[in-house]
Design a protein around this motif. Structure first.
Motif, short mmCIF file in Angstrom:
data_model
loop_
_atom_site.label_atom_id
_atom_site.label_comp_id
_atom_site.label_asym_id
_atom_site.label_seq_id
_atom_site.Cartn_x
_atom_site.Cartn_y
_atom_site.Cartn_z
N SER A 1 -89.52 -23.60 14.14
CA SER A 1 -90.09 -23.58 15.50
C SER A 1 -89.56 -22.44 16.36
CB SER A 1 -89.83 -24.92 16.20
OG SER A 1 -88.44 -25.18 16.31
N ILE B 1 -89.15 -18.90 18.13
CA ILE B 1 -90.10 -17.86 18.55
C ILE B 1 -89.57 -16.46 18.25
CG2 ILE B 1 -91.08 -19.28 20.38
CD1 ILE B 1 -89.33 -17.76 22.37
N LEU C 1 -94.38 -23.51 13.49
CA LEU C 1 -94.95 -23.99 14.74
C LEU C 1 -95.03 -22.91 15.81
CD1 LEU C 1 -93.24 -27.50 14.98
CD2 LEU C 1 -95.46 -26.90 13.99
N ALA C 2 -94.34 -21.79 15.60
CA ALA C 2 -94.46 -20.68 16.54
C ALA C 2 -95.67 -19.83 16.21
CB ALA C 2 -93.19 -19.84 16.52
N ASN D 1 -98.23 -20.77 14.25
CA ASN D 1 -99.43 -21.63 14.24
C ASN D 1 -99.13 -22.92 14.98
OD1 ASN D 1 -101.30 -20.07 12.34
ND2 ASN D 1 -99.45 -20.26 11.09
N PRO D 2 -99.05 -22.85 16.31
CA PRO D 2 -98.71 -24.06 17.07
C PRO D 2 -99.79 -25.12 16.98
CG PRO D 2 -99.42 -22.30 18.53
CD PRO D 2 -99.30 -21.69 17.17
N HIS E 1 -100.62 -29.97 21.91
CA HIS E 1 -99.90 -31.13 22.43
C HIS E 1 -100.83 -32.34 22.37
CE1 HIS E 1 -96.24 -29.13 23.74
NE2 HIS E 1 -97.01 -28.12 24.07
N SER F 1 -90.92 -26.72 22.79
CA SER F 1 -92.05 -27.62 23.07
C SER F 1 -92.97 -27.76 21.87
CB SER F 1 -92.85 -27.11 24.28
OG SER F 1 -93.42 -25.84 24.02
N SER F 2 -93.02 -26.73 21.01
CA SER F 2 -93.86 -26.81 19.82
C SER F 2 -93.35 -27.89 18.86
CB SER F 2 -93.91 -25.47 19.10
OG SER F 2 -92.60 -25.06 18.71
N ALA G 1 -94.21 -31.28 20.28
CA ALA G 1 -95.61 -31.61 20.01
C ALA G 1 -95.76 -32.19 18.61
CB ALA G 1 -96.49 -30.37 20.16
N TRP G 2 -95.09 -31.59 17.64
CA TRP G 2 -95.14 -32.11 16.26
C TRP G 2 -94.59 -33.54 16.21
CZ3 TRP G 2 -91.27 -33.63 12.83
CH2 TRP G 2 -91.68 -33.85 11.51
#
Length: 215
Positions: free
Chosen positions: A9, A11, A43-44, A46-47, A50, A103-104, A107-108
């Protein structure tokens, strides 16, 4: 053969310490399981979206009663939870951002926690081993000025190990900003030592899990 679910995750791309350490874990894992499966999500790059109200509340509707719209809203949750359930072990790259998790990653987590499925007394994931690489720009260790302000590890420890009853362990490289923040230059050697320990711990943990799952 065993399946590993690997999630990053950070960035920071190639400059990411958490990504470097999860890579060490994964490479050691793959050495032990050359014919195994790795499910990977970045997740960065391909996020995932939410969670919204429709996706959240559909979990309380019995499957036979779900409308086409509810099924569509729940499809991503079904996919993500299925990946988690299919894995024999989980590897999470969870850097500390603003004292918490990205935050990504949140969300997962919101998508995969499904009541009476992955969560609850008869959880489909209870006991599954999860290794969290939680990198930190500074130090939040006992006795430091920032002690107690890392809410990433405490949150994940309670959620994963407590609420979801997963077998969670942490690898925590610290002082990751020392190479790029001039004021932290005196801590550069400690940063390097922490990173080296993290890579060593990651490789050792991967090999230990591989042995346990093969038994």
């Amino acid at each position: 053969m065993a399946t590993l679910l690997h999630i990053d995750s950070s960035i920071n791309g190639e400059n990411s310490v958490s990504r470097a350490v999860t890579k060490s874990f994964r490479e050691a894992w793959e050495e032990q399981h050359p014919e195994g499966t790795v499910i990977y999500r970045d997740l960065a790059a391909n996020p995932i979206p939410h969670i919204d109200g429709a996706a959240y509340h559909t979990q309380y509707v019995p499957i036979p009663d779900r409308t086409p719209e509810q099924l569509a809203a729940f499809a991503l949750r079904e996919e993500l939870a299925g990946e988690l359930e299919a894995a024999d072990a989980v590897l999470l790259g969870a850097p500390l951002y603003n004292y918490s998790i990205p935050s990504s990653l949140k969300a997962w987590i919101d998508h995969v926690i499904i009541m009476e499925r992955t969560a609850g007394e008869n959880s489909t994931i209870a006991g599954k081993p999860v290794t969290v690489v939680s990198s930190r720009g500074g130090s939040y260790a006992p006795g430091t000025p920032m002690e107690g302000n890392d809410y990433a590890q405490s949150y994940l420890e309670w959620l994963l190990g407590g609420a979801l009853k997963l077998d969670v362990s942490f690898i925590v490289p610290e002082l990751t900003l020392a190479p790029i923040v001039p004021a932290m230059a005196p801590l550069l050697e400690k940063s390097k030592e922490s990173a080296a320990r993290a890579h060593e711990d990651a490789r050792a943990k991967a090999k230990t899990l591989a042995t346990q799952l093969a038994a």
